[in-house]
Design a protein around this motif. Structure first.
Motif, PDB file in Angstrom:
ATOM      1  N   LEU A  28       0.861  -1.172   0.000  1.00  0.00           N
ATOM      2  CA  LEU A  28       0.000   0.000   0.000  1.00  0.00           C
ATOM      3  C   LEU A  28       0.899   1.224   0.000  1.00  0.00           C
ATOM      4  O   LEU A  28       1.678   1.427   0.940  1.00  0.00           O
ATOM      5  N   SER A  49      -3.273   7.176  -3.420  1.00  0.00           N
ATOM      6  CA  SER A  49      -3.006   5.896  -2.767  1.00  0.00           C
ATOM      7  C   SER A  49      -3.085   4.790  -3.810  1.00  0.00           C
ATOM      8  O   SER A  49      -3.895   4.853  -4.737  1.00  0.00           O
ATOM      9  N   PHE A  51      -2.685   0.336  -4.189  1.00  0.00           N
ATOM     10  CA  PHE A  51      -2.452  -0.994  -3.632  1.00  0.00           C
ATOM     11  C   PHE A  51      -1.902  -1.852  -4.755  1.00  0.00           C
ATOM     12  O   PHE A  51      -2.561  -2.074  -5.773  1.00  0.00           O
ATOM     13  N   GLU A  78      -4.047  -7.806   4.718  1.00  0.00           N
ATOM     14  CA  GLU A  78      -3.872  -7.495   3.295  1.00  0.00           C
ATOM     15  C   GLU A  78      -5.213  -7.498   2.569  1.00  0.00           C
ATOM     16  O   GLU A  78      -5.520  -6.610   1.780  1.00  0.00           O
ATOM     17  N   SER A  80      -8.188  -7.037   3.871  1.00  0.00           N
ATOM     18  CA  SER A  80      -9.003  -5.912   4.338  1.00  0.00           C
ATOM     19  C   SER A  80      -8.560  -4.614   3.680  1.00  0.00           C
ATOM     20  O   SER A  80      -9.386  -3.797   3.271  1.00  0.00           O
ATOM     21  N   CYS A  81      -7.251  -4.432   3.585  1.00  0.00           N
ATOM     22  CA  CYS A  81      -6.712  -3.232   2.952  1.00  0.00           C
ATOM     23  C   CYS A  81      -7.166  -3.156   1.504  1.00  0.00           C
ATOM     24  O   CYS A  81      -7.654  -2.115   1.038  1.00  0.00           O
ATOM     25  N   SER A  82      -7.048  -4.252   0.775  1.00  0.00           N
ATOM     26  CA  SER A  82      -7.464  -4.285  -0.623  1.00  0.00           C
ATOM     27  C   SER A  82      -8.955  -3.980  -0.769  1.00  0.00           C
ATOM     28  O   SER A  82      -9.374  -3.271  -1.690  1.00  0.00           O
ATOM     29  N   HIS A  95      -7.924   4.582  -1.411  1.00  0.00           N
ATOM     30  CA  HIS A  95      -8.177   3.989  -0.093  1.00  0.00           C
ATOM     31  C   HIS A  95      -9.181   4.857   0.656  1.00  0.00           C
ATOM     32  O   HIS A  95      -9.118   6.084   0.619  1.00  0.00           O
ATOM     33  N   GLU A  98      -7.447   7.364   2.847  1.00  0.00           N
ATOM     34  CA  GLU A  98      -6.173   7.849   2.332  1.00  0.00           C
ATOM     35  C   GLU A  98      -5.801   9.232   2.875  1.00  0.00           C
ATOM     36  O   GLU A  98      -4.622   9.507   3.135  1.00  0.00           O
ATOM     37  N   ALA A 120      -5.215   1.618   7.875  1.00  0.00           N
ATOM     38  CA  ALA A 120      -4.881   1.063   6.561  1.00  0.00           C
ATOM     39  C   ALA A 120      -5.572  -0.258   6.290  1.00  0.00           C
ATOM     40  O   ALA A 120      -5.973  -0.535   5.163  1.00  0.00           O
ATOM     41  N   THR A 121      -5.726  -1.073   7.325  1.00  0.00           N
ATOM     42  CA  THR A 121      -6.186  -2.441   7.105  1.00  0.00           C
ATOM     43  C   THR A 121      -7.649  -2.679   7.452  1.00  0.00           C
ATOM     44  O   THR A 121      -8.290  -3.535   6.843  1.00  0.00           O
TER      45      THR A 121
END
Length: 248
Positions: A28, A49, A51, A78, A80-82, A95, A98, A120-121
């Motif tokens: 990220l 931002s 990913f 990962e 969750s972030c995506s 994001h 962001e 972030a996540t």
């Protein structure tokens, strides 16, 4: 500044003039002061931002500061972030947090890292096969373990294990093993080891092998990274009782 923990690493600081590269981990990237220039497959997008999934060759440039968060492929953080971003071709962008992440990155301290990672996540509640979680722990502790050895520990055939591993992590065992070795080498460097000693301790054939693999994964040599004013710190998540008590 670089913060390290098993399966994750966070860098905040000036741009490092990265060459095109293909990482073993997901990343990220946040433009702290201005949007990033993200180039994939000859196409460049201007994004605040981005990913970037593992094994995708890309180049990220900016004249401002950058935050780069490397996540274990297939892990719940990962995923969750995506999920908090929208697809833009082969990568994801925008994001949901962001703006907050960029503002927090501008003056990030040890005390703020936990909050940054949480922003972030998030948490989408996804899970994966418990046997693969166990495999990840085994590999993080000893990247040299063979597929046959791990499969036997999990009561799986090697071929079935490798299929499950790629399904749940999004990357191959070979690439994940390389990521685990990189984190191990970084931890040794944080403890004061030079590049040669860190490479040997992490299981690389030589310091040249480590440098070549590092450049392919991150887009710059480890010696160039270490020539910048940089502090590398091990970092641990706060325990739940510490967060609830307001300890800092």
């Amino acid at each position: 500044m670089v913060w390290l923990l098993p399966g994750e690493a966070l860098y905040c600081g000036p741009p490092l003039e990265l060459d095109p590269h293909s990482g073993a981990a997901s990343c990220l990237a946040i433009g702290i002061d201005e949007p990033l220039q993200v180039t994939v497959g000859g196409t460049t997008a201007r994004l605040r931002s981005a990913f970037i999934p593992p094994r995708l060759t890309c180049q990220v440039t900016t004249t401002g500061r950058i935050a780069a968060f490397f996540l274990e492929p297939g892990s719940a953080p990962e995923r969750s972030c995506s999920a908090m971003m929208r697809p833009v071709g082969a990568i994801r962008s925008d994001h949901q947090r962001e703006r907050e992440l960029a503002e927090l990155s501008g003056a990030l301290t040890d005390h703020d890292v936990q909050r940054w990672v949480a922003l972030a996540t998030g948490d989408d509640g996804t899970t994966r096969d418990e046997r693969i979680l166990a495999a990840v722990e085994l590999l993080s502790a000893n990247p040299d373990l063979s597929a046959a050895h791990i499969a036997a520990q999990l009561h799986l055939s090697p071929s079935h294990f490798l299929r499950l591993f790629k399904r749940d992590t999004g990357t191959t065992l070979r690439r994940f093993r390389l990521w685990a070795r990189m984190l191990s080498a970084a931890a040794h460097i944080a403890d004061g080891a030079d590049l040669t000693a860190a490479a040997t301790a992490a299981g690389f054939a030589s310091s040249a092998h480590f440098s070549s693999a590092f450049h392919a994964m991150f887009g710059l040599s480890p010696s160039k990274l270490l020539s910048t004013p940089l502090e590398i710190r091990p970092w641990q998540h706060e325990a739940p009782e510490e967060r609830s008590s307001g300890a800092s």
